[in-house]
Write an enzyme that holds these catalytic residues in place. Structure first.
Site, PDB file in Angstrom:
ATOM      1  N   THR A  35       0.822  -1.213   0.000  1.00  0.00           N
ATOM      2  CA  THR A  35       0.000   0.000   0.000  1.00  0.00           C
ATOM      3  C   THR A  35       0.852   1.258   0.000  1.00  0.00           C
ATOM      4  O   THR A  35       0.364   2.333  -0.344  1.00  0.00           O
ATOM      5  CB  THR A  35      -0.915   0.027   1.234  1.00  0.00           C
ATOM      6  OG1 THR A  35      -0.129  -0.220   2.402  1.00  0.00           O
ATOM      7  CG2 THR A  35      -2.011  -1.032   1.139  1.00  0.00           C
ATOM      8  N   ASP A 178       9.548   1.135   4.604  1.00  0.00           N
ATOM      9  CA  ASP A 178      10.675   0.500   5.284  1.00  0.00           C
ATOM     10  C   ASP A 178      11.624   1.526   5.887  1.00  0.00           C
ATOM     11  O   ASP A 178      12.052   1.401   7.045  1.00  0.00           O
ATOM     12  CB  ASP A 178      11.432  -0.401   4.309  1.00  0.00           C
ATOM     13  CG  ASP A 178      10.590  -1.559   3.819  1.00  0.00           C
ATOM     14  OD1 ASP A 178       9.519  -1.808   4.403  1.00  0.00           O
ATOM     15  OD2 ASP A 178      10.999  -2.207   2.854  1.00  0.00           O
TER      16      ASP A 178
END
Length: 390
Positions: A35, A178
């Protein structure tokens, strides 16, 4: 590996004390997969597994890199890699050094006056396991340079620069999750992140206090984000947004999903990608609501629902990941799903504390029966984000 060991390693390599030592963690994504590059919602938390960097400034345009984790053909630590900053070019390096070098390139492209460094690294973040070892490497270098060169950048800005390094310099079309997780997570919390504007909420996430555990099962099947399949999914999502006339799939409302899918007609592959992203964003919001209301066990079925979507619509799971999920659920898990980019890597399992050992043994037995490489399982406890150690 601790700060003192990495510091000692730096001294042995470079013959002087480093200017400082920093760390950045790997991450597990609780919910919200694929997403982030669709401007959507994600919910990662930091792992106690970290990449640690001892760093000193240089003023001669030279970057010297060494990793204790990189071995030569004899199984001993490899040598120091020396690069010139003025010679750095996108997609010129297919080795581990592309990640720290890419951070230097991105900072210099943005006009920041970084003039070189000596760096020694050591990491306990498993590589290729979908736990963001590359982002940990990027963020620890970026934070060190931000401190040493007094750049004054905020954590979210460092994350953006690290994403640019991975997208452009390394050539992997990853989203922003991340790097933001490594830079911004806090101990004892999951990070509810809106990847469009990078607004954040730290959501308390203390499973032990509620008698539960979250297991990470590393299937030991390696994945590589820069391989073509990840890029194909991203391109498909972008095609879906264009066909629907929105800036990103984030803009397709959950209650308008059926109408949106109907508008896509016979674009079946794009329909599947759109359906996953829109329903996954909705799952993230539901998980946040449940955690904030104290109904933590109820997130289990949403994790499992997310796995089915990743398996059937996004089609990025695999036999090992599916086996973890199916076996864990049969053994009494509250919920389970693959986590990370897919095509291998890890799965997470939410379990009652008293069931965790039995679930772990059941998964190990299932892998042995299937002839798969034995998985590695550990408990994930939300840890601190990137920080200076010394």
């Amino acid at each position: 590996m601790g700060a003192q060991q990495v510091r000692d390693g730096f001294v042995a390599l470079y013959g002087a004390e480093p200017d400082g030592v920093w760390s950045a963690p790997g991450r597990v994504n609780l919910i919200g997969e694929h997403t982030d590059y669709n401007d959507g919602f994600v919910m990662p938390f930091a792992l106690p597994h970290t990449t640690v960097a001892a760093v000193s400034r240089r003023t001669d345009g030279v970057l010297r890199l060494h990793s204790a984790n990189v071995k030569d053909t004899a199984g001993t630590a490899g040598g120091v890699v020396e690069l010139r900053l003025d010679a750095l070019a996108p997609e010129s390096d297919r080795n581990w050094t592309a990640y720290p070098a890419g951070v230097f390139w991105a900072l210099r492209e943005a006009g920041h006056p970084v003039t070189g460094a000596d760096i020694h690294l050591a990491s306990t973040v498993p590589t290729g396991a979908g736990l963001s070892s590359s982002a940990a490497l990027e963020v620890v270098v970026a934070l060190a340079l931000n401190d040493l060169y007094e750049l004054g950048l905020q954590r979210w800005q460092l994350a953006r620069l690290c994403q640019r390094a991975e997208n452009v310099y390394v050539g992997a079309p990853t989203g922003i999750m991340d790097q933001t997780a490594a830079a911004c997570c806090t101990e004892g919390h999951a990070l509810f992140l809106d990847t469009r504007d990078l607004s954040q909420r730290q959501i308390p996430f203390d499973l032990a206090a509620e008698g539960m555990r979250l297991l990470v099962v590393d299937t030991r099947v390696k994945h590589a984000h820069s391989d073509g399949e990840y890029g194909k999914r991203r391109a498909g999502c972008e095609k879906g947004a264009a066909l629907l006339g929105v800036d990103a799939l984030r803009d397709v409302p959950y209650d308008g999903l059926d109408a949106a899918l109907a508008r896509l007609g016979d674009e079946e592959e794009v329909r599947r990608l759109v359906r996953h992203v829109v329903t996954e964003d909705h799952r993230v919001e539901r998980v946040v609501s449940l955690l904030e209301s104290g109904d933590t066990r109820a997130i289990g079925p949403l994790l499992t629902e997310g796995h089915a979507s990743l398996r059937d619509d996004f089609r990025i799971s695999g036999p090992e990941l599916d086996l973890v999920v199916d076996t864990a659920l049969e053994a009494g898990a509250l919920g389970a799903r693959m986590t990370g980019g897919g095509f291998g890597g890890s799965a997470i399992v939410l379990a009652e504390a008293g069931d965790a050992d039995a679930i772990t043994k059941a998964v190990e037995a299932a892998f042995a029966a299937a002839g798969f490489t034995a998985p590695r399982t550990f408990e994930a406890v939300p840890a601190a984000g990137a920080r200076r150690l010394v």
